[in-house]
Design an enzyme around this catalytic site. Structure first.
Site, short mmCIF file in Angstrom:
data_model
loop_
_atom_site.label_atom_id
_atom_site.label_comp_id
_atom_site.label_asym_id
_atom_site.label_seq_id
_atom_site.Cartn_x
_atom_site.Cartn_y
_atom_site.Cartn_z
N LYS A 54 0.86 -1.18 0.00
CA LYS A 54 0.00 0.00 0.00
C LYS A 54 0.90 1.23 0.00
CE LYS A 54 -1.93 2.07 3.27
NZ LYS A 54 -1.06 3.25 3.53
N THR B 215 1.44 5.37 5.38
CA THR B 215 2.41 4.36 5.61
C THR B 215 2.62 3.62 4.34
OG1 THR B 215 1.51 4.13 7.75
CG2 THR B 215 2.81 2.32 6.95
N ASN C 49 -4.16 16.89 1.03
CA ASN C 49 -3.45 16.88 2.31
C ASN C 49 -3.80 18.05 3.23
OD1 ASN C 49 -1.59 14.50 2.46
ND2 ASN C 49 -1.13 15.27 0.41
#
Lengths: 405, 405
Positions: A183, A194, A402
């Site tokens: 991922k 992550t 973001n």
């Protein structure tokens, strides 16, 4: 060199004996349907494990627990959740990561230490551990011999596609397979993300040899990608090898070992490239290739400075072949540099010759930067060291993604 | 400590004997009206000069020439152009920078070496030197005893406001003045920009003492600001002192010297803050204050990592008090860190206590980050070192402004 492996379908469940599955828990509020827990399991035998973890000093609880469990000579399962990173959660975070391993062990008849634990998602939020323990109980029933894609989907956060790859090779006349899922570095969800990567293989290989091979593969792939230069608290790559292919155990410096290494490098590089291509708001995939550097370290620093420069990345987003910003980044990254020796190429077309504008028409450079994928080659003409970084542009969409919830 | 200076109007022409002016040359294509050349001159006497230049190894030609001219004991003028950085222009760039100094010297009756040269604008483009020489001939007539603002405007590129400041202090019963102008780190114009700052003072001070004072002032101001982390090829700060105030020459370690230093620090810090506030697409001005660090170097690294993190800056733009990203940046910046000791405050409101979420309601933190100016204080609880960085958010507008022409 001839290719000694072939790409196949099936991801992490293509090697013999590995099964995977996923389930819905509802770890993150508002997640109504998407599976958010996954289990990877070597059904018949235990495995040796190798891993690399984030070097961030703020380490998530599951990273700390998995580092401990890696001391076990042979492990057998990996349990993963998305939706909560279990980072900056103190002692209760450690307890919750352990309880994930205990619950998985109970469900599969394993010791706690035979289970590795990974989490990805929000930072600083307590895990809904009881709900997760109930889900873990159901996970063994979800295990399938073709469950790789389900596991790949369950670990996704802001990824837009599941990342899977598998290869087949022959060692000692035995068919050996290596599969991987990953991922990506999506960070909108909403605190931190992550990079997680899980690799399985049925090769017979010792723990040390597997760790050595994995470290090399990670150095040449995941350590060379950058989307925004922020390193996560949870980054983890784990490889499990169960030996069911029946080859003679691989030893370093044997020819077979090189074949395995090449195949493993391919698996990690493919997954790393997919992560970059699926970076948030990405519109360009750019290879930054530095050559002719005085030292390996200089080549690395130069490639990383260019690949991480906010201004360089904004220019790429705008399809602007702005080599001045590349020269600028080379100038501030603390390497040996002679400005008047530097050549820069855009997909092989010379843009900078001896540190100054080449005679290439601007429109020809624009044509390159307008493409979705291109390579910037920087020749320092000071030595023979080189380095490649895989990177992206920086788009308005990235900022929007973001900005927060 | 009592304030020993007062802010006054007048910028760089407020100290006795300094004049400044500007003219239109048309260096950048498409620039129809805006003045793009400026001259700063000590009309009555020569000056000692101090300077700090970019540490980028790719240095613009005017930087190389000014570094040479700084060897002259006393200089007298600074000639500046916007619209072309004269960087990555090879030997002809050096020749053109020298010709700017020669032409200015001829126009003012000075030696070439008494003139410092600065440029800001595009990288990698040849200067229209003949046109510039013609403009330089006209510059002396444009000099005015209140010309500071004209010079401040002529050096602007993508800046949205002119940056001027001046202070007055008393030394040996004499009135001493320090004035400054600056242009900011706008990089859209279109290849690269530059931080330029020019400071004048009528204080009597030796060359070494002025350099010492300027280095301290720059370290505490311009070296502590960041908008996008890219360091330019042209960054220059120059201070000229002509001694017309009539004080006894300042010596290090005297009380007067401290008063002068404080006033100079104020001038550079005000200009540095204006540059940050006028950063491209900026919507937030953020002070990142690290305290309790084990070493000064750790405090600096921590503050810079937080101030430069793409993810942290995107969150601020979105008014998201995303402390997980701050913890993450602290974790990867290679400092001594004990996660469980870290406290983080937003304008004094505690967000992180002992490395974990505090009990402060999320909405209270949101209120802070919604403001246009706020301070993030990070206490490492490992020592007594501290550092401050002045930074901004990262907005979609920033990306748009830096996409290219």
């Amino acid at each position: 060199m001839s290719v000694l492996f072939a790409e196949i379908c099936g991801g992490i469940t293509s090697p013999k004996g590995f099964v995977a599955g996923s389930a819905f828990c509802g770890i993150k509020k508002g997640n109504k349907k998407k599976h958010d827990m996954a289990l990877i399991y070597s059904r018949e035998v235990s495995t040796v494990a190798a891993a690399t973890f984030t070097t961030n000093k703020v380490k998530a609880a599951p990273v700390r627990v998995s580092v401990e469990h890696m001391r076990t000579p042979r492990v057998r399962a990996i349990v993963v959740n998305s939706g909560n990173a279990n980072a900056c959660t103190g002692l209760s975070g450690i307890e919750h990561a352990k309880r994930m391993a205990v619950a998985t062990g109970e469900a599969l008849g394993l010791k706690e230490r035979q289970v590795l634990v990974c989490s990805t998602g929000r930072i600083g939020v307590e895990m809904p551990i009881k709900k997760m323990e109930r889900t873990i109980k159901k996970l063994p029933k979800a295990l399938q011999s073709d469950g790789s894609l389900k596991a790949a989907k369950a670990i996704m956060t802001s990824d837009t596609f599941a990342k899977e790859v598998a290869v087949e090779l022959v060692i000692d006349d035995k068919t050996v397979r290596i599969g991987g899922i990953a991922k990506g570095a999506g960070m909108i969800d909403p605190n931190m993300a992550t990079m997680l990567c899980f690799i399985t293989t049925d090769a017979a290989i010792g723990k040390k040899e597997l760790q050595h091979a994995l470290s090399i593969a990670v150095e040449q792939s995941f350590n060379r990608i950058t989307v925004d230069g922020d390193m996560s608290t949870n980054d983890t790559v784990i490889a499990l090898a169960n030996g069911l292919a029946g080859n003679k155990p691989l030893k370093a410096s044997q020819a077979n070992s090189h074949i395995f290494q090449n195949a493993l490098n391919y698996v990690t590089l493919q997954l790393a490239r997919m992560i970059v291509e699926d970076g948030e708001g990405v519109t360009k995939f750019v290879e930054v290739h530095v050559q002719g550097a005085a030292t390996y370290n200089d080549a690395r620093k130069a490639a990383e400075a260019v690949a991480k420069s906010t201004l360089v990345k904004c220019a790429w987003f705008g399809c602007d072949p702005n080599w001045g910003r590349i020269m600028d980044a080379l100038g501030y990254c603390s390497i040996k540099l002679r400005e008047e020796m530097v050549d820069i190429f855009y997909d092989g077309v010379i843009a900078v010759k001896n540190g100054m504008a080449s005679k290439t028409p601007f429109s020809k450079l624009q044509d390159v930067v307008a493409k979705e994928k291109f390579t910037i080659t920087i020749d320092m003409h000071l030595g023979s060291s080189e380095y490649i970084v895989y990177t992206t542009d920086l788009s308005t969409r990235y900022v929007e993604l973001n900005m927060g919830e």
